[in-house]
Structure formats: C-alpha cells, structure tokens
Design a protein around this motif. Structure first.
Motif, PDB file in Angstrom:
ATOM      1  N   PHE A  34       2.869  39.421  10.868  1.00 57.62           N
ATOM      2  CA  PHE A  34       2.097  38.212  11.294  1.00 57.62           C
ATOM      3  C   PHE A  34       2.986  37.731   9.947  1.00 57.62           C
ATOM      4  N   VAL A  35       2.221  36.135  10.569  1.00 53.89           N
ATOM      5  CA  VAL A  35       2.642  35.030   9.856  1.00 53.89           C
ATOM      6  C   VAL A  35       1.761  33.816   8.979  1.00 53.89           C
ATOM      7  N   ALA A  36       2.034  34.387   7.597  1.00 52.21           N
ATOM      8  CA  ALA A  36       0.074  33.047   7.072  1.00 52.21           C
ATOM      9  C   ALA A  36       1.240  31.744   7.043  1.00 52.21           C
ATOM     10  N   ASP A  37       0.866  31.045   7.155  1.00 53.44           N
ATOM     11  CA  ASP A  37       1.628  29.555   6.151  1.00 53.44           C
ATOM     12  C   ASP A  37       1.535  29.061   5.073  1.00 53.44           C
ATOM     13  N   ARG A  38       1.249  28.758   4.992  1.00 50.73           N
ATOM     14  CA  ARG A  38       1.616  28.407   2.771  1.00 50.73           C
ATOM     15  C   ARG A  38       0.487  28.655   2.187  1.00 50.73           C
ATOM     16  N   ALA A  39      -1.055  27.913   3.171  1.00 58.40           N
ATOM     17  CA  ALA A  39      -2.142  27.488   2.332  1.00 58.40           C
ATOM     18  C   ALA A  39      -2.527  29.439   2.832  1.00 58.40           C
ATOM     19  N   GLN A  40      -2.422  29.228   3.842  1.00 61.84           N
ATOM     20  CA  GLN A  40      -3.360  31.207   3.119  1.00 61.84           C
ATOM     21  C   GLN A  40      -2.439  31.518   2.351  1.00 61.84           C
ATOM     22  N   TRP A  41      -1.104  31.580   2.196  1.00 62.16           N
ATOM     23  CA  TRP A  41      -0.140  32.725   1.935  1.00 62.16           C
ATOM     24  C   TRP A  41      -0.615  32.318   0.023  1.00 62.16           C
TER      25      TRP A  41
END
Length: 55
Positions: A34-41
């Motif tokens: 899965f990929v998390a965007d910068r804010a999520q990460w």
C-alpha cells in the motif's frame, strides 16, 4: 528497506516513492503493498514515536 529491528522476517519493508511511502509485509513480498502519502506517513510516524500503539 527492511528495519534493522526486524526479527525472523516479522516486519514490514518501506520504500520512499514520489509523494510518500510504499509499504509491504516482509514475509509476503509478493502479496502487494500500500502507498501512504506524505501527510499519512508523517502522521503514522508521529504516532509510532509517541507510542500510541502500545508496543
């Protein structure tokens, strides 16, 4: 990259991608990611550092 704290493959692998991070299970590398965007990460890492998961 696999965490230096990984024990017997019980960890996740994280790779930086444009705009965030891709994450997969180190025991099941063919099982997708899965990929998390910068804010999520960033929010996830802040929660880990604050010990919000009780680990």
């Amino acid at each position: 990259m696999t965490s230096s704290h990984s024990h017997a493959g019980t960890c996740v692998q994280v790779r930086g991608v444009d705009g965030g991070a891709a994450v997969r299970d180190s025991k099941n590398q063919g099982g997708g990611y899965f990929v998390a965007d910068r804010a999520q990460w960033s929010a996830f890492m802040a929660a880990v550092k604050a010990d919000r998961f009780g680990g």
